[in-house]
Design a protein around this motif. Sequence first.
Motif, PDB file in Angstrom:
ATOM      1  N   UNK A 299       0.822  -1.207   0.000  1.00 11.79           N
ATOM      2  CA  UNK A 299       0.000   0.000   0.000  1.00 11.79           C
ATOM      3  C   UNK A 299       0.859   1.261   0.000  1.00 11.79           C
ATOM      4  N   UNK A 300       1.969   1.236   0.750  1.00 15.18           N
ATOM      5  CA  UNK A 300       2.866   2.390   0.772  1.00 15.18           C
ATOM      6  C   UNK A 300       3.478   2.628  -0.604  1.00 15.18           C
ATOM      7  N   UNK A 301       3.900   1.549  -1.246  1.00 15.27           N
ATOM      8  CA  UNK A 301       4.520   1.669  -2.563  1.00 15.27           C
ATOM      9  C   UNK A 301       3.540   2.254  -3.576  1.00 15.27           C
ATOM     10  N   UNK A 302       2.303   1.804  -3.520  1.00 15.99           N
ATOM     11  CA  UNK A 302       1.286   2.337  -4.428  1.00 15.99           C
ATOM     12  C   UNK A 302       1.039   3.812  -4.169  1.00 15.99           C
ATOM     13  N   UNK A 303       0.975   4.196  -2.896  1.00 17.04           N
ATOM     14  CA  UNK A 303       0.725   5.598  -2.562  1.00 17.04           C
ATOM     15  C   UNK A 303       1.891   6.487  -2.983  1.00 17.04           C
ATOM     16  N   UNK A 304       3.113   6.019  -2.783  1.00 14.53           N
ATOM     17  CA  UNK A 304       4.285   6.793  -3.185  1.00 14.53           C
ATOM     18  C   UNK A 304       4.358   6.919  -4.701  1.00 14.53           C
ATOM     19  N   UNK A 305       3.988   5.864  -5.406  1.00 16.23           N
ATOM     20  CA  UNK A 305       4.018   5.898  -6.862  1.00 16.23           C
ATOM     21  C   UNK A 305       2.929   6.806  -7.427  1.00 16.23           C
ATOM     22  N   UNK A 306       1.753   6.786  -6.799  1.00 12.51           N
ATOM     23  CA  UNK A 306       0.633   7.591  -7.290  1.00 12.51           C
ATOM     24  C   UNK A 306       0.828   9.075  -7.005  1.00 12.51           C
ATOM     25  N   UNK A 307       1.509   9.392  -5.898  1.00 20.06           N
ATOM     26  CA  UNK A 307       1.705  10.783  -5.527  1.00 20.06           C
ATOM     27  C   UNK A 307       0.488  11.360  -4.817  1.00 20.06           C
ATOM     28  N   UNK A 308       0.672  12.519  -4.195  1.00 20.71           N
ATOM     29  CA  UNK A 308      -0.408  13.179  -3.477  1.00 20.71           C
ATOM     30  C   UNK A 308      -0.118  14.679  -3.459  1.00 20.71           C
TER      31      UNK A 308
END
Length: 574
Positions: A299-308
Motif C-alpha cells: 500500500x505504501x509503494x502504491x501511494x508513493x508511486x501515485x503521488x499526493x
Amino acid sequence: MASKKVASARTTQLVSTYGVGALFPAMDESFMVLGLSEWPDQEGTEIAEPRLARALGVQGFRTPPSGGTKGPSVPVIRFPRWYSCPQCHRLDELQRFCSWDEHECPDCHCTLVPSRFVACCPRGHIEDFPYFAWVHAGQRDQQRQGDHRMRLRSSGGSSSLGAISVSCSCGVQDVSMANSFNSDALKKLAPCRGQRPWLHGATDEDCSETLRTLQRGSSNVWFSSVRSALSIPPWSHTVQRLVDRHWKILRNAGSDSLPSLVRDLALPGIDVDDLVAAVEARRAGETSEVPTEHDLRRDEYKALSAGQPDASVHQQFVVRPVGALPETVGDFELVSEVARLREVRALDGFTRVRPHDPQEGLDRRARLTLGSLDWLPAMEVLGEGIFLRFDPQRLAEWETGDFARRRTAAVQQAEDRRAKDWNLTEAVVVRARELLLHTFAHVLLNELSLDAGYPVASLRERVYADDDQAGVLLYTASSDSAGSLGGLAAQSAPERIESVITSAVRRASWCSSDPVCIEATSTGADGLNLAACHACVVLPETSCERQNVHLDRATLVGTLDDPSVGYFGGRLLT
C-alpha cells in the motif's frame, strides 16, 4: 517499598534503545526496564495509525511516559543481581551485601560494581552469569565444602578476559573468564532456565536454547523489534486524523446518532458527510482481514508511486513527481519529492544475542507483558524525503543476467549456512533486485548526507523490492521538527538529482579498501554481504532497516575487470 528516580532517558529511547527488557546504565548501577503491565496507566500521548495497529493486533499506540519532576516514570528493577566490590573483590548477590536501595560494600564502604557479565539466549531470556557453576566446573567434590565466598579479580596485566579470574574460599582452583564467551561455553554447565526478570511474577519458560555469555553493556544484550508504517491516504487526511482523535466516542455510536455527533466535532472546512464516511470506513477496516507486512509495504509503494498533491497545511503525506528526468537518470521510471510524511514506529518485542528478522521462519521475540494489552509503546516521525522507482524493464533485464545470478547465489549460500547454524526452519530467500536496491539506497544516503545538510545517522531507508515493486524511499528519521526542514526533498529537483545519483555511483566505484573490498566473497555479519565495508556502503544502525546485510557494491558498478556487468553498466563512471 518506596520508589526513587534512578536515571532519565528520552521517550524515544524507550522504543528504540532502552525498551522493555533492556538494561539501562545509570552511573555505577544497572537497571532493567519492566514490562508494559507495570507501566503507569493512561500515561503518554496517544498515537494513531490504524493500519499498523490492525497488523499488530492492538487498538492504538502511546508514547512512553515522560517522567519529569512530577509525572510517573517507567518502572525498573536492578539487574544484574550479582555485584562485586572493587576494594576487597568480593563477588555475591546484592542482597547479601546490603539492602535493596543501597549498593555499598559493608566491609570496605566502597561503591559496588554490577556484574560485568550476563547470560542470554536468542529467545530473550536473561540471567546472571553462573559464577558458582563456572568456578566449580569439573571440581564437584568441593561444592559442599566451606562457605563459598567468591571473589572476582583482575590481574591488571591486560584488558583481556584471561586476566579476570573467579575464586572461591572452598579451595577450588581459580578459573579465568578466558573461554566464557565461546558459543558452547555454558551449554552443559548452565542450560537456559527461561528466566524473564522484566515480567513481574512471571514463571520460567521451557527453553532449549543455549545460553551465551555477553558483556552487560554490549549491543547484542537487547535488540528491539520495531514495526513501522507510513501514514498514507486516506489515513493521512485531516478528516481521518479527526476521527482518530475522537475514535473512542465514534467507534460505538449508532448509525442514527452518528451524523449529529460528528456535526459537533467537525472543524471549519470539513464536511459532515465526509466525516461520517470516514467513520464508516474505519469501522469496515476493523472487520477486514488483518494486514501483513507485505500488505503494509504494498500500500505504501502504491501511494508513493501515485503521488499526493499538497491540498492542506494539515496534510501529512505530500508526494510530487518531479519534472522530466535528465538522460543520465534514465535508469529510473519515477523520481518524486516527498515534501511531507509521517511514520509511526512501534515496539512489539525484542530478542537477545541476534536481531529478529521477519523473513526467518522462526519467531524468537520475547513478550512485552504477561497479559494482553490493547496498546504498544510507539513514536512518530515527521519528515521529508525522496522516492525513486527503477525502470522495471531495465531492472528485469539486469537481474536475469549471469552476473546478477552469481552474486545472488553467493549471498544465498551464506543465508543457507546461517539457517543451519541457528536452527531456523527455513533460510531467507535472497533476490538480485534486493541486493541492488538496498545497496543503491546506502550509497545514495551517503551522498545525500553531503548535500542535504543532514548527518547520515539522521537519514533512513525504506526498500521496496518485492516482485511487483522496485523502489527506494530515502527520508529523514528525526522525531522532532528538525526532520522537515526541506533540505532533503529539495535534492529531488531534476537539476540536482542528476548530479547526486551520478556522484553517488562514481563514489561507490572505488573504496579505500579496494581491491580487497570489491573482490570479497563473504563479508559482514554471518557473511551476508559481498563487496561492502564500513569504508564504502555500510551505514549507521539507525539508517538501515536490514541490519546492514544483503549489500554488494558490485551490483551497481560491476567489477574492476568489467564495470559493464553492474546495473549502471559503467555509464555514470566516465
